[in-house]
Design a protein around this motif. Structure first.
Motif, PDB file in Angstrom:
ATOM      1  N   ILE A  24       7.038  59.682 112.395  1.00 47.99           N
ATOM      2  CA  ILE A  24       8.050  58.730 112.885  1.00 47.99           C
ATOM      3  C   ILE A  24       8.275  57.615 111.876  1.00 47.99           C
ATOM      4  O   ILE A  24       9.420  57.267 111.555  1.00 47.99           O
ATOM      5  CB  ILE A  24       7.650  58.158 114.258  1.00 47.99           C
ATOM      6  CG1 ILE A  24       7.470  59.280 115.283  1.00 47.99           C
ATOM      7  CG2 ILE A  24       8.670  57.137 114.737  1.00 47.99           C
ATOM      8  CD1 ILE A  24       8.687  60.158 115.471  1.00 47.99           C
ATOM      9  N   LEU A  25       7.205  57.044 111.339  1.00 45.92           N
ATOM     10  CA  LEU A  25       7.330  55.993 110.329  1.00 45.92           C
ATOM     11  C   LEU A  25       8.105  56.499 109.119  1.00 45.92           C
ATOM     12  O   LEU A  25       8.997  55.818 108.615  1.00 45.92           O
ATOM     13  CB  LEU A  25       5.948  55.500 109.905  1.00 45.92           C
ATOM     14  CG  LEU A  25       5.910  54.475 108.794  1.00 45.92           C
ATOM     15  CD1 LEU A  25       6.573  53.179 109.233  1.00 45.92           C
ATOM     16  CD2 LEU A  25       4.481  54.225 108.350  1.00 45.92           C
ATOM     17  N   ARG A  26       7.785  57.705 108.675  1.00 43.15           N
ATOM     18  CA  ARG A  26       8.455  58.267 107.498  1.00 43.15           C
ATOM     19  C   ARG A  26       9.936  58.508 107.782  1.00 43.15           C
ATOM     20  O   ARG A  26      10.783  58.278 106.929  1.00 43.15           O
ATOM     21  CB  ARG A  26       7.774  59.570 107.078  1.00 43.15           C
ATOM     22  CG  ARG A  26       8.298  60.119 105.788  1.00 43.15           C
ATOM     23  CD  ARG A  26       7.923  59.206 104.632  1.00 43.15           C
ATOM     24  NE  ARG A  26       8.369  59.790 103.391  1.00 43.15           N
ATOM     25  CZ  ARG A  26       9.042  59.139 102.452  1.00 43.15           C
ATOM     26  NH1 ARG A  26       9.299  57.851 102.597  1.00 43.15           N
ATOM     27  NH2 ARG A  26       9.425  59.746 101.367  1.00 43.15           N
ATOM     28  N   TYR A  27      10.257  58.956 108.997  1.00 40.24           N
ATOM     29  CA  TYR A  27      11.664  59.144 109.361  1.00 40.24           C
ATOM     30  C   TYR A  27      12.432  57.826 109.263  1.00 40.24           C
ATOM     31  O   TYR A  27      13.519  57.777 108.704  1.00 40.24           O
ATOM     32  CB  TYR A  27      11.800  59.719 110.775  1.00 40.24           C
ATOM     33  CG  TYR A  27      13.225  59.701 111.245  1.00 40.24           C
ATOM     34  CD1 TYR A  27      14.155  60.595 110.726  1.00 40.24           C
ATOM     35  CD2 TYR A  27      13.664  58.757 112.168  1.00 40.24           C
ATOM     36  CE1 TYR A  27      15.480  60.555 111.122  1.00 40.24           C
ATOM     37  CE2 TYR A  27      14.976  58.717 112.570  1.00 40.24           C
ATOM     38  CZ  TYR A  27      15.878  59.615 112.052  1.00 40.24           C
ATOM     39  OH  TYR A  27      17.196  59.568 112.435  1.00 40.24           O
ATOM     40  N   TYR A  28      11.851  56.758 109.787  1.00 38.42           N
ATOM     41  CA  TYR A  28      12.526  55.454 109.720  1.00 38.42           C
ATOM     42  C   TYR A  28      12.684  54.984 108.275  1.00 38.42           C
ATOM     43  O   TYR A  28      13.684  54.354 107.930  1.00 38.42           O
ATOM     44  CB  TYR A  28      11.789  54.409 110.551  1.00 38.42           C
ATOM     45  CG  TYR A  28      12.027  54.570 112.031  1.00 38.42           C
ATOM     46  CD1 TYR A  28      13.317  54.534 112.554  1.00 38.42           C
ATOM     47  CD2 TYR A  28      10.973  54.762 112.904  1.00 38.42           C
ATOM     48  CE1 TYR A  28      13.540  54.692 113.906  1.00 38.42           C
ATOM     49  CE2 TYR A  28      11.187  54.922 114.265  1.00 38.42           C
ATOM     50  CZ  TYR A  28      12.488  54.890 114.752  1.00 38.42           C
ATOM     51  OH  TYR A  28      12.714  55.047 116.099  1.00 38.42           O
ATOM     52  N   GLU A  29      11.720  55.270 107.422  1.00 35.16           N
ATOM     53  CA  GLU A  29      11.859  54.919 106.010  1.00 35.16           C
ATOM     54  C   GLU A  29      13.044  55.649 105.381  1.00 35.16           C
ATOM     55  O   GLU A  29      13.819  55.054 104.624  1.00 35.16           O
ATOM     56  CB  GLU A  29      10.577  55.246 105.248  1.00 35.16           C
ATOM     57  CG  GLU A  29       9.425  54.348 105.590  1.00 35.16           C
ATOM     58  CD  GLU A  29       8.112  54.773 104.955  1.00 35.16           C
ATOM     59  OE1 GLU A  29       7.141  54.003 105.079  1.00 35.16           O
ATOM     60  OE2 GLU A  29       8.048  55.857 104.338  1.00 35.16           O
ATOM     61  N   HIS A  30      13.186  56.923 105.704  1.00 38.49           N
ATOM     62  CA  HIS A  30      14.345  57.672 105.195  1.00 38.49           C
ATOM     63  C   HIS A  30      15.640  57.098 105.758  1.00 38.49           C
ATOM     64  O   HIS A  30      16.600  56.879 105.023  1.00 38.49           O
ATOM     65  CB  HIS A  30      14.246  59.149 105.582  1.00 38.49           C
ATOM     66  CG  HIS A  30      13.248  59.921 104.788  1.00 38.49           C
ATOM     67  ND1 HIS A  30      13.349  60.094 103.424  1.00 38.49           N
ATOM     68  CD2 HIS A  30      12.140  60.602 105.160  1.00 38.49           C
ATOM     69  CE1 HIS A  30      12.342  60.836 102.998  1.00 38.49           C
ATOM     70  NE2 HIS A  30      11.578  61.146 104.035  1.00 38.49           N
ATOM     71  N   MET A  34      14.810  53.572 102.367  1.00 40.67           N
ATOM     72  CA  MET A  34      13.652  53.150 101.590  1.00 40.67           C
ATOM     73  C   MET A  34      13.134  54.258 100.665  1.00 40.67           C
ATOM     74  O   MET A  34      12.210  54.032  99.898  1.00 40.67           O
ATOM     75  CB  MET A  34      12.549  52.677 102.523  1.00 40.67           C
ATOM     76  CG  MET A  34      12.956  51.458 103.331  1.00 40.67           C
ATOM     77  SD  MET A  34      11.774  51.023 104.604  1.00 40.67           S
ATOM     78  CE  MET A  34      10.422  50.423 103.619  1.00 40.67           C
ATOM     79  N   SER A  35      13.717  55.434 100.740  1.00 35.07           N
ATOM     80  CA  SER A  35      13.341  56.545  99.875  1.00 35.07           C
ATOM     81  C   SER A  35      14.495  56.835  98.930  1.00 35.07           C
ATOM     82  O   SER A  35      15.623  57.063  99.371  1.00 35.07           O
ATOM     83  CB  SER A  35      13.034  57.787 100.711  1.00 35.07           C
ATOM     84  OG  SER A  35      12.903  58.914  99.882  1.00 35.07           O
ATOM     85  N   ARG A  36      14.234  56.843  97.647  1.00 31.94           N
ATOM     86  CA  ARG A  36      15.335  57.058  96.700  1.00 31.94           C
ATOM     87  C   ARG A  36      15.918  58.456  96.793  1.00 31.94           C
ATOM     88  O   ARG A  36      17.076  58.672  96.479  1.00 31.94           O
ATOM     89  CB  ARG A  36      14.895  56.748  95.279  1.00 31.94           C
ATOM     90  CG  ARG A  36      13.978  57.747  94.674  1.00 31.94           C
ATOM     91  CD  ARG A  36      13.592  57.332  93.268  1.00 31.94           C
ATOM     92  NE  ARG A  36      12.851  58.402  92.635  1.00 31.94           N
ATOM     93  CZ  ARG A  36      13.043  58.815  91.413  1.00 31.94           C
ATOM     94  NH1 ARG A  36      13.927  58.209  90.658  1.00 31.94           N
ATOM     95  NH2 ARG A  36      12.343  59.797  90.917  1.00 31.94           N
ATOM     96  N   TRP A  37      15.127  59.426  97.260  1.00 32.90           N
ATOM     97  CA  TRP A  37      15.622  60.807  97.349  1.00 32.90           C
ATOM     98  C   TRP A  37      16.600  60.997  98.493  1.00 32.90           C
ATOM     99  O   TRP A  37      17.460  61.873  98.433  1.00 32.90           O
ATOM    100  CB  TRP A  37      14.460  61.774  97.489  1.00 32.90           C
ATOM    101  CG  TRP A  37      13.577  61.759  96.302  1.00 32.90           C
ATOM    102  CD1 TRP A  37      12.319  61.228  96.233  1.00 32.90           C
ATOM    103  CD2 TRP A  37      13.868  62.241  94.995  1.00 32.90           C
ATOM    104  NE1 TRP A  37      11.816  61.364  94.966  1.00 32.90           N
ATOM    105  CE2 TRP A  37      12.748  61.986  94.180  1.00 32.90           C
ATOM    106  CE3 TRP A  37      14.967  62.867  94.418  1.00 32.90           C
ATOM    107  CZ2 TRP A  37      12.689  62.331  92.840  1.00 32.90           C
ATOM    108  CZ3 TRP A  37      14.914  63.216  93.093  1.00 32.90           C
ATOM    109  CH2 TRP A  37      13.797  62.948  92.309  1.00 32.90           C
ATOM    110  N   THR A  38      16.479  60.209  99.533  1.00 32.80           N
ATOM    111  CA  THR A  38      17.363  60.391 100.690  1.00 32.80           C
ATOM    112  C   THR A  38      18.304  59.207 100.896  1.00 32.80           C
ATOM    113  O   THR A  38      18.954  59.118 101.932  1.00 32.80           O
ATOM    114  CB  THR A  38      16.527  60.595 101.971  1.00 32.80           C
ATOM    115  OG1 THR A  38      15.652  59.490 102.133  1.00 32.80           O
ATOM    116  CG2 THR A  38      15.746  61.890 101.902  1.00 32.80           C
ATOM    117  N   ARG A  39      18.409  58.350  99.940  1.00 37.30           N
ATOM    118  CA  ARG A  39      19.270  57.174 100.070  1.00 37.30           C
ATOM    119  C   ARG A  39      20.733  57.574 100.277  1.00 37.30           C
ATOM    120  O   ARG A  39      21.494  56.879 100.937  1.00 37.30           O
ATOM    121  CB  ARG A  39      19.129  56.303  98.826  1.00 37.30           C
ATOM    122  CG  ARG A  39      19.553  54.880  99.068  1.00 37.30           C
ATOM    123  CD  ARG A  39      19.079  53.978  97.968  1.00 37.30           C
ATOM    124  NE  ARG A  39      17.646  53.737  98.176  1.00 37.30           N
ATOM    125  CZ  ARG A  39      16.790  53.474  97.198  1.00 37.30           C
ATOM    126  NH1 ARG A  39      17.204  53.420  95.961  1.00 37.30           N
ATOM    127  NH2 ARG A  39      15.516  53.279  97.462  1.00 37.30           N
TER     128      ARG A  39
END
Length: 86
Positions: A24-30, A34-39
């Motif tokens: 869940i935390l990683r999903y919110y980062e995407h 906050m992730s350059r790959w999925t910006r």
């Protein structure tokens, strides 16, 4: 516990495969850029996830989805998601 997940953005048609110990935390980062790959994904959907006991198992499964026939399987998962939810 580790997770392998697939994100998909219908607006751009982009997909992403990753692994994490905090799904869940990683999903919110995407989602929050906050992730350059999925910006470039404007509003990604979490379309698929699996859980594993070890990080090495999760990394092996992530690699599967990124190459060869696993890449095709990822496409089928995304296609199923778009037919059912879009």
């Amino acid at each position: 516990m580790y997770f392998v997940y697939i994100l998909y953005c219908p607006e751009t048609g982009l997909s992403y495969v990753g692994h994490t110990s905090h799904l869940i935390l990683r999903y919110y980062e995407h989602r929050d850029g906050m992730s350059r790959w999925t910006r470039r994904m404007r509003s990604p959907f979490l379309v698929y996830w699996e859980h594993f006991e070890s990080r090495s198992e999760a990394m092996r499964r992530e690699k599967y989805f990124k190459h060869g026939c696993g890449f095709r399987v990822r496409g089928e998962i995304i296609q199923r998601f778009t037919v059912e939810w879009m």
